[in-house]
Each structure stands twice: as structure tokens, then as C-alpha cells.
Design an enzyme around this catalytic site. Structure first.
Site, PDB file in Angstrom:
ATOM      1  N   ARG A  51       1.159  33.748  39.515  1.00  0.00           N
ATOM      2  CA  ARG A  51      -0.279  33.957  39.725  1.00  0.00           C
ATOM      3  C   ARG A  51      -0.640  34.266  41.173  1.00  0.00           C
ATOM      4  NH1 ARG A  51      -2.146  28.402  37.504  1.00  0.00           N
ATOM      5  NH2 ARG A  51      -0.388  28.032  38.877  1.00  0.00           N
ATOM      6  N   LYS A 149      15.325  25.065  30.466  1.00  0.00           N
ATOM      7  CA  LYS A 149      15.148  23.746  29.876  1.00  0.00           C
ATOM      8  C   LYS A 149      13.887  23.121  30.474  1.00  0.00           C
ATOM      9  CE  LYS A 149      17.084  20.079  32.583  1.00  0.00           C
ATOM     10  NZ  LYS A 149      18.043  19.046  32.830  1.00  0.00           N
ATOM     11  N   HIS A 179      22.565  25.313  32.251  1.00  0.00           N
ATOM     12  CA  HIS A 179      23.390  25.839  33.346  1.00  0.00           C
ATOM     13  C   HIS A 179      24.760  25.164  33.423  1.00  0.00           C
ATOM     14  CE1 HIS A 179      21.485  22.475  35.546  1.00  0.00           C
ATOM     15  NE2 HIS A 179      22.593  22.466  36.224  1.00  0.00           N
ATOM     16  N   LYS A 183      29.176  26.756  34.389  1.00  0.00           N
ATOM     17  CA  LYS A 183      30.089  26.271  35.432  1.00  0.00           C
ATOM     18  C   LYS A 183      31.512  26.750  35.146  1.00  0.00           C
ATOM     19  CE  LYS A 183      27.434  22.196  36.734  1.00  0.00           C
ATOM     20  NZ  LYS A 183      27.233  22.422  38.159  1.00  0.00           N
ATOM     21  N   GLU A 217      24.546  11.041  39.419  1.00  0.00           N
ATOM     22  CA  GLU A 217      23.834  11.651  40.550  1.00  0.00           C
ATOM     23  C   GLU A 217      23.531  10.565  41.572  1.00  0.00           C
ATOM     24  OE1 GLU A 217      20.813  14.878  39.076  1.00  0.00           O
ATOM     25  OE2 GLU A 217      20.605  13.115  37.818  1.00  0.00           O
ATOM     26  N   ASP A 236      16.604  14.320  29.376  1.00  0.00           N
ATOM     27  CA  ASP A 236      16.820  15.223  30.503  1.00  0.00           C
ATOM     28  C   ASP A 236      18.283  15.648  30.637  1.00  0.00           C
ATOM     29  OD1 ASP A 236      15.622  16.548  32.755  1.00  0.00           O
ATOM     30  OD2 ASP A 236      16.714  15.174  34.070  1.00  0.00           O
ATOM     31  N   HIS A 241      22.956  18.738  28.483  1.00  0.00           N
ATOM     32  CA  HIS A 241      24.203  18.927  29.229  1.00  0.00           C
ATOM     33  C   HIS A 241      25.378  18.128  28.664  1.00  0.00           C
ATOM     34  CE1 HIS A 241      21.516  20.856  31.899  1.00  0.00           C
ATOM     35  NE2 HIS A 241      21.107  19.796  32.542  1.00  0.00           N
TER      36      HIS A 241
HETATM   37  P1  NAP Z   1       7.703  25.378  39.880  1.00  0.00           P
HETATM   38  O1  NAP Z   1       8.327  25.283  41.232  1.00  0.00           O
HETATM   39  O2  NAP Z   1       6.521  24.530  39.568  1.00  0.00           O
HETATM   40  O3  NAP Z   1       7.310  26.908  39.659  1.00  0.00           O
HETATM   41  C1  NAP Z   1       6.516  27.328  38.589  1.00  0.00           C
HETATM   42  C2  NAP Z   1       6.278  28.823  38.716  1.00  0.00           C
HETATM   43  O4  NAP Z   1       5.429  29.234  37.652  1.00  0.00           O
HETATM   44  C3  NAP Z   1       5.616  29.243  40.005  1.00  0.00           C
HETATM   45  O5  NAP Z   1       6.159  30.465  40.424  1.00  0.00           O
HETATM   46  C4  NAP Z   1       4.150  29.416  39.596  1.00  0.00           C
HETATM   47  O6  NAP Z   1       3.551  30.296  40.483  1.00  0.00           O
HETATM   48  C5  NAP Z   1       4.330  29.988  38.196  1.00  0.00           C
HETATM   49  N1  NAP Z   1       3.187  29.792  37.314  1.00  0.00           N
HETATM   50  C6  NAP Z   1       2.517  28.650  37.068  1.00  0.00           C
HETATM   51  N2  NAP Z   1       1.516  28.859  36.181  1.00  0.00           N
HETATM   52  C7  NAP Z   1       1.541  30.180  35.883  1.00  0.00           C
HETATM   53  C8  NAP Z   1       0.760  31.018  35.045  1.00  0.00           C
HETATM   54  N3  NAP Z   1      -0.282  30.548  34.350  1.00  0.00           N
HETATM   55  N4  NAP Z   1       1.081  32.322  34.962  1.00  0.00           N
HETATM   56  C9  NAP Z   1       2.123  32.832  35.666  1.00  0.00           C
HETATM   57  N5  NAP Z   1       2.905  32.086  36.466  1.00  0.00           N
HETATM   58  C10 NAP Z   1       2.605  30.779  36.592  1.00  0.00           C
HETATM   59  O7  NAP Z   1       8.764  25.105  38.727  1.00  0.00           O
HETATM   60  P2  NAP Z   1      10.349  25.290  38.788  1.00  0.00           P
HETATM   61  O8  NAP Z   1      10.949  24.048  39.333  1.00  0.00           O
HETATM   62  O9  NAP Z   1      10.681  26.586  39.430  1.00  0.00           O
HETATM   63  O10 NAP Z   1      10.713  25.306  37.233  1.00  0.00           O
HETATM   64  C11 NAP Z   1      10.528  26.431  36.411  1.00  0.00           C
HETATM   65  C12 NAP Z   1      11.156  26.152  35.036  1.00  0.00           C
HETATM   66  O11 NAP Z   1      12.540  25.914  35.207  1.00  0.00           O
HETATM   67  C13 NAP Z   1      10.606  24.912  34.330  1.00  0.00           C
HETATM   68  O12 NAP Z   1      10.644  25.130  32.946  1.00  0.00           O
HETATM   69  C14 NAP Z   1      11.623  23.829  34.691  1.00  0.00           C
HETATM   70  O13 NAP Z   1      11.658  22.803  33.725  1.00  0.00           O
HETATM   71  C15 NAP Z   1      12.897  24.643  34.676  1.00  0.00           C
HETATM   72  N6  NAP Z   1      13.984  24.080  35.480  1.00  0.00           N
HETATM   73  C16 NAP Z   1      13.847  23.947  36.849  1.00  0.00           C
HETATM   74  C17 NAP Z   1      14.898  23.452  37.595  1.00  0.00           C
HETATM   75  C18 NAP Z   1      14.801  23.328  39.096  1.00  0.00           C
HETATM   76  O14 NAP Z   1      15.807  22.961  39.709  1.00  0.00           O
HETATM   77  N7  NAP Z   1      13.670  23.609  39.701  1.00  0.00           N
HETATM   78  C19 NAP Z   1      16.098  23.082  36.956  1.00  0.00           C
HETATM   79  C20 NAP Z   1      16.206  23.238  35.570  1.00  0.00           C
HETATM   80  C21 NAP Z   1      15.144  23.748  34.854  1.00  0.00           C
HETATM   81  P3  NAP Z   1       1.946  30.391  40.696  1.00  0.00           P
HETATM   82  O15 NAP Z   1       1.454  29.011  40.936  1.00  0.00           O
HETATM   83  O16 NAP Z   1       1.813  31.320  41.852  1.00  0.00           O
HETATM   84  O17 NAP Z   1       1.435  30.980  39.443  1.00  0.00           O
END
Ligand code: NAP
Length: 489
Positions: A51, A149, A179, A183, A217, A236, A241
Site C-alpha cells: 500500500r 505460512k 521453508h 533447506k 531456538e 507455529d 516444519h
Molecule cells: P510485514 O512485515 O507486516 O509485511 C506485510 C506487508 O504487507 C507489507 O509490505 C505491507 O505493506 C503489506 N500490506 C499490508 N496490508 C496490505 C494491503 N491491504 N494491501 C497490500 N499490501 C498490504 O509481514 P512479514 O513479516 O513480511 O510477513 C508476511 C507474510 O509472511 C505473513 O503471512 C507471515 O506470516 C509470513 N511469514 C513471515 C516470516 C518472517 O520472517 N517475516 C516468516 C515466515 C512466514 P504496506 O503497509 O505498505 O501495505
């Protein structure tokens, strides 16, 4: 040793959530490393979408910073990074509204290449994205979607999500990421099992005493407290995993190394898992770090919920009820704030049936350990004579195959799981992705376990930071006359 990099076909990859944590830490640096390795064609495009109103140059700057911070390596400084950044576009888009969709549609209209859409956003947005991709004409047969996930929080929500995605995409277009499956060692586990004659004849309850899978962890819940408290270690980590690792250890040899043959065998394992008895489950919550309670508070303080009953540690015993594994327990354990960061699968073989060296030589067991992190590698513990005079004393020594040592700097180069998996999406290879029925079966096994402890009103047991979890976890093993392997870095 020369590593072989086969370039993939030209592609357009849209990363929804392209400004988020996962995109910045894993997906984009991973793509850059593949670009440096020569795997990404020069005309491939990566389109960030979120966004935030950012101009294309602003997005490129943000990505450059992320790549420098999260492992771009020396190539960041030699012009390669600039060349990679040229591949990047950005569209400000709202998954829940119409803003930005016609721009994305226009960008993708010229594409006659592989089209992949990575849903790196909260799962509550998956349905909105899928629906809009269709209504703006992008959900054609060439499209692939990658979903992160968590895939649901129970069987009902996972089914619902599968149903929603199935309205717009065929199963062959949906890539559900775990993920752990990307590995190197996990794939090596399959190579070791199915590429050697040595292990498979012994891979059953006649020769294997038990199996341990530990994912430990050292970190706590960090900034994810609110999310984590609604989830816990079972949802989780175990449901995805650890169960995936269990499947790869326990499955029958597939007829071919192709996506459905492998996933059919994994599914049979999940369906053969026995329900878990309450006394075969230990749940825990970590305590504060003594002397540093402010920076490392206890679990309940960290999640801001003084009455929380969510587990940050779980250990359990289960069985795979089939001919191969009847009678061989599988012990699973995972937790936060444990003594070391370590993921390891250990296959503990049975004692020799008779010791010709007498009781004083002791009984020794072969253990095959597959380390996922850190120091990916495989070790086989064998028994030999202790060198020197003084009779026949036996000791256990490891036959060590740490990949970085065994294969040299090039062959041992570890490719991050996300790098490999994103390239697999482009290649159209679903082997290392979970199929919808697999995910549902995994929740089908997990749900009654969670419902059981919720109904019984059980609270998790406290455990010290930097420990191996609650004492009850060791006691669970002791009742079976077994011990957990030490969690070591
Ligand atoms: P995050 O840091 O909160 O990022 C969320 C992203 O979604 C941001 O780019 C945000 O940007 C965008 N977003 C939010 N609302 C939106 C909307 N209405 N329309 C379009 N874009 C929107 O989350 P994240 O940690 O990257 O995680 C993303 C996904 O990966 C989740 O499902 C999470 O469970 C999964 N995941 C993450 C990790 C990790 O290590 N981070 C590991 C495993 C799985 P804007 O606010 O600019 O829209």
C-alpha cells in the site's frame, strides 16, 4: 568442484508485501544472490506491491539497503547490485480495494513469460489477492501463486482457505511454502535415504529404536508476541516444519522424484500418525533471564498476557501406525529461549543383539544425525575400539559429513531455502511445496491434540531460559528409558 547453475526461464515475479519484513530479509536478498549466480535471466522483472506510496526509485533504494543488510555479499559493491535493481518495479496497491490494480494489470499485460505472484502478506489478505488477480485478468493458466505460512490455524480455516484459492487457481498453480523443505540438508536426507543401499534396509522398526526431531531456538517471541500468543509452538512449528521433517524420515520410497509421487507418500505418513496421549505431551513457557528481566522477560510478560496458556515449548511422542514403523516412537520437541539454536533429526538404531565383548565393553548404538542448522551436515555415530593397550574398550566416534568441509567452498556453499524455493516456483516444480490435502491432514492430526489440552485446562510448565525445556520433558523420555540428545550449537 564446479557448481552447476541452470538459468530459469524469463519471468515476472510480483511480491505482494514487497515492503515487508519477509520480502526485505529473505525474498529480495535471495533473488539477488540467484541473480549474482547467473540463474536469473537478464530480462526477468521483480515487481514489489504494497500500500505504501513509494516511487520506483525509492523502492529500489529500500531494496538496495535491505540487500546490503541481509547478505548481498561483495557483489553489492561491484555494479551487480545496480544491474539487479534495474529489474525492479513497484506498484502501490491495496489488496482490499481497487487502488493500483489497473497499473499492475498494465505491467503484466505485456508478459508472455512465467508469471508468479508471491503472497508475502497477512493470510487474511490471501483471498482478496486471489479474487482481484482474477477480476483483473491475471489469474490465467500461466499464473502461479506462492502462499506463506501460517496456512490456517486449524482444519476448518485451512479448508476454507484451500476452497477460496481453488475458486481462482488449480492446485498445480498453488505453491504453499514451508521453508524447511528448501533447506539443503532436508533434500540431502532424501538423497541419503533413496540414493544409497546402505540405510534403506535398516530403515524400519526392526533396526530403529526411536527417532528424535528437535528444533530449538535461542530467541524469544520478540516483536511477534501478539501473533505468537494466539498460535503457540504446536501451530507455529510442529504442524508444519516438524511434521514435514517427520514425513521425510518416515515415508516410503516414492516411485519417482516428482511432486505428486513424493507428496502422496508424505500424505500417507500423516494419515498414519496416531493420536497423542495426554501423558505423552509436555508444554512449557520460558522464564525471564535472571538478572536481565527487562531485556529478556518471561513469556507471559513478553506477549503482554499475564494469564496466557500458550506454549513456547512442546515435546511429544507419537507413532506412525504402519508396517514399517509399528513400535518405533517418534519424539518431537521444539521451543524458544532454549540453550542453543539447533535443528536436528536423529535416527537412533537399536543395540546389537549380543555383545561379544562382554558387559564391561558396554552397549553402543549407531546414531544417524541430520543437522539442519547450524553447520548443515550428516553424522553417523559408529562404535570402534578405543586406541591403545588395555583390552577391548569400545568408544563411539562420528563419521562426519559436514557439507562445507566435505564438498569444499563451492559445493558447500549453502543456498538459502527461500532462494531455492523461489527458483522452484519459476521452474514450476512443486516437489518441495505442500499440497492442499497434506496441509489439511496435518491440521486433522493437530486439532484434537490442541482441543484436548484446552478442554483439560492444562497450563504449560515454566522452564528456565537457556535450558532444554521443562524437566517434565526429560521425565517423559526417562519413563521410556530413553534420553533426549543434548541440544548443542
Ligand atoms: P510485514 O512485515 O507486516 O509485511 C506485510 C506487508 O504487507 C507489507 O509490505 C505491507 O505493506 C503489506 N500490506 C499490508 N496490508 C496490505 C494491503 N491491504 N494491501 C497490500 N499490501 C498490504 O509481514 P512479514 O513479516 O513480511 O510477513 C508476511 C507474510 O509472511 C505473513 O503471512 C507471515 O506470516 C509470513 N511469514 C513471515 C516470516 C518472517 O520472517 N517475516 C516468516 C515466515 C512466514 P504496506 O503497509 O505498505 O501495505
Amino acid at each position: 568442484m564446479v557448481s552447476r547453475v541452470i538459468p530459469v526461464d524469463p519471468f515476472d515475479l510480483v511480491i505482494f508485501g514487497g515492503t515487508g519484513d519477509l520480502a526485505r530479509r529473505k525474498i529480495l536478498p535471495g533473488l539477488f544472490r540467484r541473480y549474482c549466480a547467473g540463474q536469473m535471466p537478464d530480462d526477468a522483472r521483480v515487481i514489489g506491491a504494497a500500500r505504501s506510496e513509494i516511487a520506483r526509485d525509492g523502492y529500489r533504494e529500500m531494496v538496495a539497503e535491505a540487500i546490503r543488510e541481509f547478505g548481498g555479499g561483495p557483489a553489492c559493491e561491484d555494479g551487480t547490485l545496480d544491474a539487479f535493481l534495474e529489474r525492479l518495479e513497484y506498484v502501490a496497491i491495496d489488496a482490499r480495494g481497487e487502488a493500483g490494480w489497473t497499473e499492475l494489470q498494465a505491467l503484466m499485460a505485456a508478459s508472455d513469460r512465467v508469471e508468479a505472484y508471491y503472497f508475502s502478506v497477512a493470510p487474511s489478505l490471501f483471498g482478496d489477492l486471489a479474487e482481484r488477480l482474477q477480476s483483473y485478468g491475471m489469474a490465467d493458466d500461466a499464473a502461479r501463486i506462492v502462499v506463506e505460512k501460517p496456512f490456517g490455524r486449524d482444519l476448518a480455516s485451512a479448508r476454507e482457505l484451500n476452497r477460496t484459492l481453488a475458486k481462482y487457481f488449480h492446485e498445480t498453480q498453488i505453491y504453499r511454502i514451508d521453508h524447511y523443505l528448501g533447506k539443503e540438508t532436508v533434500q540431502n536426507l532424501m538423497a541419503v535415504r533413496f540414493g544409497n543401499m546402505l540405510f534403506e534396509p535398516l530403515w524400519n522398526s526392526q533396526y530403529v529404536d526411536h527417532i528424535q526431531i528437535t528444533v530449538a531456538e535461542t530467541v524469544g517471541v520478540g516483536g511477534r508476541g501478539e501473533y505468537y500468543d494466539k498460535s503457540g509452538a504446536m501451530r507455529d512449528m510442529v504442524q508444519n516444519h516438524l511434521m514435514q521433517l517427520l514425513c521425510l524420515i518416515a515415508m516410503e520410497p516414492p516411485a519417482r522424484f516428482d511432486p505428486d509421487a513424493v507428496r502422496d507418500e508424505k500424505l500417507k505418513v500423516i494419515r498414519a500418525l496416531e493420536p497423542v496421549e495426554p501423558h505423552h505431551i509436555v508444554r512449557g513457557q520460558y522464564e525471564a533471564e535472571p538478572g536481565d528481566e527487562e531485556n529478556h522477560p518471561d513469556y507471559r510478560t513478553a506477549v503482554g498476557n499475564p494469564r496466557s496458556r500458550t506454549e513456547s515449548f512442546i515435546a511429544l511422542k507419537t507413532h506412525v501406525a504402519n508396517w514399517r514403523w509399528a513400535g518405533t516412537p517418534f519424539y518431537l520437541r521444539t521451543g524458544k529461549r532454549m540453550v542453543a539454536r539447533s535443528s536436528e533429526i536423529s535416527v537412533i538404531f537399536k543395540d546389537t543383539p549380543h555383545s561379544i565383548f562382554g558387559e564391561e565393553a558396554g552397549r553402543h548404538r549407531n546414531v544417524l544425525s541430520i543437522r539442519l542448522q547450524p553447520n548443515e551436515g550428516i553424522t553417523l555415530g559408529v562404535t570402534i575400539k578405543e586406541p591403545g593397550p588395555g583390552g577391548m574398550r569400545l568408544i563411539d566416534v562420528p563419521l562426519d559429513m559436514t557439507f562445507a568441509d566435505a564438498l569444499g567452498p563451492e559445493g558447500g556453499e549453502s543456498v538459502d531455502a527461500y532462494e531455492r524455493l523461489v527458483m522452484d516456483v519459476i521452474r514450476g516444480n512443486q516437489t518441495l511445496f505442500m499440497r492442499g490435502d497434506e496441509v489439511e491432514a496435518a491440521w486433522g492430526w493437530t486439532d484434537p491434540i490442541i482441543e484436548g489440552w484446552t478442554k483439560r485446562g492444562e497450563a504449560p510448565k515454566p522452564y528456565a531460559s537457556h535450558s532444554e525445556g521443562p524437566d517434565a520433558s526429560e521425565q517423559m523420555m526417562a519413563r521410556d528409558h530413553r534420553k533426549w540428545r543434548k541440544v548443542e550449537p
